[in-house]
Design an enzyme around this catalytic site. Sequence first.
Site, PDB file in Angstrom:
ATOM      1  N   LYS A  55       4.975  -0.451   0.176  1.00  0.00           N
ATOM      2  CA  LYS A  55       4.866  -0.643   2.094  1.00  0.00           C
ATOM      3  C   LYS A  55       3.541  -0.818   2.987  1.00  0.00           C
ATOM      4  O   LYS A  55       3.224  -0.612   4.329  1.00  0.00           O
ATOM      5  CB  LYS A  55       5.302   0.849   1.702  1.00  0.00           C
ATOM      6  CG  LYS A  55       6.133   1.807   1.288  1.00  0.00           C
ATOM      7  CD  LYS A  55       5.856   3.285   1.776  1.00  0.00           C
ATOM      8  CE  LYS A  55       7.586   4.132   0.591  1.00  0.00           C
ATOM      9  NZ  LYS A  55       7.433   3.863  -1.014  1.00  0.00           N
TER      10      LYS A  55
HETATM   11  C1  LIG Z   1       8.864   4.350  -1.192  1.00  0.00           C
HETATM   12  C2  LIG Z   1       8.612   3.403  -2.378  1.00  0.00           C
HETATM   13  C3  LIG Z   1      10.297   3.105  -2.899  1.00  0.00           C
HETATM   14  C4  LIG Z   1      11.420   3.878  -2.583  1.00  0.00           C
HETATM   15  O1  LIG Z   1      11.616   2.744  -1.709  1.00  0.00           O
HETATM   16  P1  LIG Z   1      12.542   2.442  -0.505  1.00  0.00           P
HETATM   17  O2  LIG Z   1      12.197   1.911   0.276  1.00  0.00           O
HETATM   18  O3  LIG Z   1      12.532   4.637   0.293  1.00  0.00           O
HETATM   19  O4  LIG Z   1      14.588   2.666  -0.900  1.00  0.00           O
HETATM   20  C5  LIG Z   1      10.106   2.253  -4.475  1.00  0.00           C
HETATM   21  N1  LIG Z   1       9.138   2.648  -5.395  1.00  0.00           N
HETATM   22  C6  LIG Z   1       8.127   2.999  -4.884  1.00  0.00           C
HETATM   23  C7  LIG Z   1       6.689   2.730  -5.870  1.00  0.00           C
HETATM   24  C8  LIG Z   1       7.936   3.434  -3.232  1.00  0.00           C
HETATM   25  O5  LIG Z   1       6.412   3.099  -2.941  1.00  0.00           O
END
Ligand SMILES: *Cc1c(COP(=O)(O)O)cnc(C)c1O
Length: 433
Positions: free
Chosen positions: A107
Amino acid sequence: MRYFSTRNKNKLVSFKEAVMEGLASDGGLFMPEEIPSFPNSFIENLESISFEEIGFETAKKFAGDEISDEKLREIISKSLFFPAPVVELDESIGILELFHGPTLAFKDFGAQFMARTMGYFVQGSEKELNILVATSGDTGSAVANGFYEVEGINVFILYPSGKVSAIQEKQLTTLGKNITALEIQGTFDDCQDLVKKAFVDRALNEKLNLSSANSINIARLIPQSFYYINAFKQVAKKNKKVVVSVPSGNLGNITAGLMAHKMGLPVDMFIAATNSNDVFTNYLSSGKYEPRKSVQTYSNAMDVGNPSNFERIQNIYGVVEAMNKEIFSVSHNDESTVDGIKEVFEKYNYIIDPHGSVGYLALKKFLSNHNKKEYFGVNVETAHPAKFKDIIESTLGKEIEIPERLKECINREKKSIVLDNKFDTLKNFLLSL
Ligand SMILES: *Cc1c(COP(=O)(O)O)cnc(C)c1O
């Protein structure tokens, strides 16, 4: 480039509007009027193109002429200050490590780019922009780090007191400057309700320029497509079909990959790896979309019962038959997730986090259904295993190391403002600024 809402194709907005509004006023998600495409020469010459240059060429197609080349290059270079390497486990599997950013999860890519893009668009406006985010942990820290010291923008992070992990709390509360942590005496749902109420409160909106930094913002998806292209570049010389497994929750990460694919990235198949929250997996096999309440798992960032980016995927493909040609999906429960962590460690001496384990298992399933020799599988490792220290250590029976950048924030002093969960309390606080 103009953008439409997934719920109304006729209402077009500029890139700036799509980024600053986040969610369309009709509740839909913004999508580019047309998914741009790369010239063949771009893909053919990928090996000689740097990660930053990939970022610039991609972002330029989405931003059009709304950001000058010079400024866009600056945004990209300040956002992509950490790498996204593919680490090979063997001749048919590699791990795309997306945890080298400040908060150790993928993210960070989205948050860094979104923050700088919003920072650019807010320049020259009279009022500062105030971003409100509700978080159960991870999104808040990535957003806080992205917006840290961005001029003209203040960020207020609402988190439920006592309900985020100790490390997460430190990541949220130790930055200071333009980042304020609001410790709410309530649940995550309370935090989310407070933010929603603030956006529709007239007095607040008259006084303050409010915005969200929600995960559905198109400015978070764009930079996520960069690392798929950069990963393909790293494995292209193997001359195998490339398949990419993405541990999925809200489906934002895989949507970015699918967009890169539509732009011309020659990935053979994407895998939506899910945990017990398998609404999308079921949709692909039955054609029926049946959202339900989420259940808690070890891969908790994927505990989503109604994935918000489903609307975008539907918009790209239209019908389920078309999706099934390019997306494979399979779900694994907690028991398998633990087995996956063990297997990857025993077989490859590599420590994978619970989300990555779900991705690995799905990739393995795909490869066992196909002629393994023809494929190279890239498994997306979305978070650093140290973020899930307890599960990893009890599974592997050994201590794992915490990266320096995480240790550093553990030693800093927590600063938060404690508020109860009543809207008037938040409102008075914001009005008193
Ligand atoms: C947010 C997140 C996900 C999921 O990603 P999406 O874009 O919501 O499908 C998977 N793994 C981690 C560690 C995350 O922080």
